[in-house]
Design an enzyme around this catalytic site. Structure first.
Site, PDB file in Angstrom:
ATOM      1  N   ARG A  13       3.802   8.347  -0.859  1.00  0.00           N
ATOM      2  CA  ARG A  13       3.110   7.492  -0.421  1.00  0.00           C
ATOM      3  C   ARG A  13       3.645   6.353   0.121  1.00  0.00           C
ATOM      4  O   ARG A  13       5.024   5.595   0.162  1.00  0.00           O
ATOM      5  CB  ARG A  13       1.888   6.693  -0.879  1.00  0.00           C
ATOM      6  CG  ARG A  13       0.891   7.719  -1.110  1.00  0.00           C
ATOM      7  CD  ARG A  13       0.185   8.283   0.534  1.00  0.00           C
ATOM      8  NE  ARG A  13      -0.951   9.609  -0.918  1.00  0.00           N
ATOM      9  CZ  ARG A  13      -1.826   9.489  -0.309  1.00  0.00           C
ATOM     10  NH1 ARG A  13      -2.340   8.508   0.792  1.00  0.00           N
ATOM     11  NH2 ARG A  13      -2.599  10.737  -0.058  1.00  0.00           N
ATOM     12  N   CYS A  14       3.813   5.162   1.400  1.00  0.00           N
ATOM     13  CA  CYS A  14       3.889   3.891   2.011  1.00  0.00           C
ATOM     14  C   CYS A  14       3.882   2.988   0.582  1.00  0.00           C
ATOM     15  O   CYS A  14       3.177   3.233  -0.661  1.00  0.00           O
ATOM     16  CB  CYS A  14       2.923   3.548   2.533  1.00  0.00           C
ATOM     17  SG  CYS A  14       3.888   1.279   3.326  1.00  0.00           S
ATOM     18  N   PRO A  15       5.742   1.936   0.492  1.00  0.00           N
ATOM     19  CA  PRO A  15       6.105   2.168   1.406  1.00  0.00           C
ATOM     20  C   PRO A  15       7.104   3.506   0.401  1.00  0.00           C
ATOM     21  O   PRO A  15       8.709   3.131   1.237  1.00  0.00           O
ATOM     22  CB  PRO A  15       7.012   1.062   1.319  1.00  0.00           C
ATOM     23  CG  PRO A  15       6.410   1.007  -0.076  1.00  0.00           C
ATOM     24  CD  PRO A  15       5.828   1.663  -0.498  1.00  0.00           C
TER      25      PRO A  15
END
Lengths: 81, 208
Positions: A13-15
């Site tokens: 997932r981000c980042p």
């Protein structure tokens, strides 16, 4: 097109996808091509912005049903400087 | 002798700043020549360069809420990924974000009380919404694990490793009786001037 390295960020997932891309690109030389696989829906806009800011070239951005594939050519010369 | 057209545009200066430098070069070269003018120019260019913002982000972490701190670390990691420098300044409640343990000995009564009531380490931080007496953050951490979202501590380790300048505010530490040994390794101590130096050279400053 010849691809020099492949990075699989699917599930991250981000980042993390962007951080992993940066790390992978840092190991390459100018002109080399990296393929990034991703599953985070935000990675489509993230990768575009990442390349815009860092000066790397986003050659292909493929979205096939929530599974993303990007092809980035390393270019260490920044555009904004 | 140098002519203004021989002066190459400097890296990392915006066009306005470049124009300013060029103007200064023209003025000086018209007025004088030789070594003294060159020296004078170098001094002025250095001064201008110092004032030009660098590719840097500075973040003030003031809160001790896990969600806000997580956002701060996420922004920091994004900036680092995009080849920017990052400095993070932890003050007041924000010190909990870089706290790894709490010792009570050697502190006065009020400082001990703060030690008891404040989060013992970053894992004990609450949420700014839906804290529900500490149930909220536990639920959030479980959900983050399930969704494969990087935890606050992992993200903190990552940004530190990637070269973020971590600064703890000495005034807040002194006030609340927090010792450097209670903070994670790699944190520098500093005051408001340290932060101002960073912030004035940054393109972006955030307060969380």
């Amino acid at each position: 097109m010849q691809c020099d390295d492949t990075l699989d960020t699917r599930g991250l997932r981000c980042p993390m996808p962007i951080l992993a891309t940066k790390t992978a690109i840092a190991k390459m030389t100018d002109g080399q091509v990296l393929t990034v696989l991703a599953s985070d829906p935000g990675s489509l806009t993230d990768m575009t912005s990442f390349c815009q800011v860092t000066g790397n070239e986003l050659l292909i951005a493929k979205d096939s049903d929530g599974s993303f594939e990007f092809t980035v050519r390393k270019n260490s010369v920044r555009r904004d400087s | 002798m140098n002519t203004p057209s021989n002066v190459a545009p400097m890296k990392d200066l915006d066009p306005q700043m470049n124009a300013l430098v060029r103007e200064e070069v023209e003025r000086l070269l018209a007025a004088r020549s030789g070594e003294s003018a060159k020296e004078d120019l170098e001094t002025r260019v250095t001064a201008l360069e110092r004032r030009a913002p660098q590719n840097k982000v500075s973040i003030v972490v003031f809160s001790d809420e896990m969600d806000k701190v997580l956002a701060a670390f996420a922004v920091a990691s994004g900036a680092l990924a995009m080849d920017m420098e990052v400095s993070m300044y932890f003050t007041f409640w924000g010190l909990s974000a870089i706290r790894q343990e709490t010792h009570l000995d050697g502190k006065d009564f009020r400082q001990r009380m703060m030690g008891v009531f404040l989060p013992e380490n970053s894992r004990q931080m609450g949420l700014s919404k839906m804290n529900m007496l500490g149930l909220g953050p536990r639920m959030m951490r479980t959900m983050m694990r399930q969704k494969n979202i990087t935890s606050l501590e992992e993200m903190r380790a990552l940004v530190t490793e990637m070269g973020t300048r971590m600064i703890a505010c000495t005034m807040a530490m002194d006030l609340m009786g927090i010792k450097q040994t209670e903070l994670i390794p790699g944190v520098q101590l500093g005051g408001v001037a340290t932060f101002m130096d960073e912030a004035l050279n940054s393109r972006l400053t955030l307060f969380l």
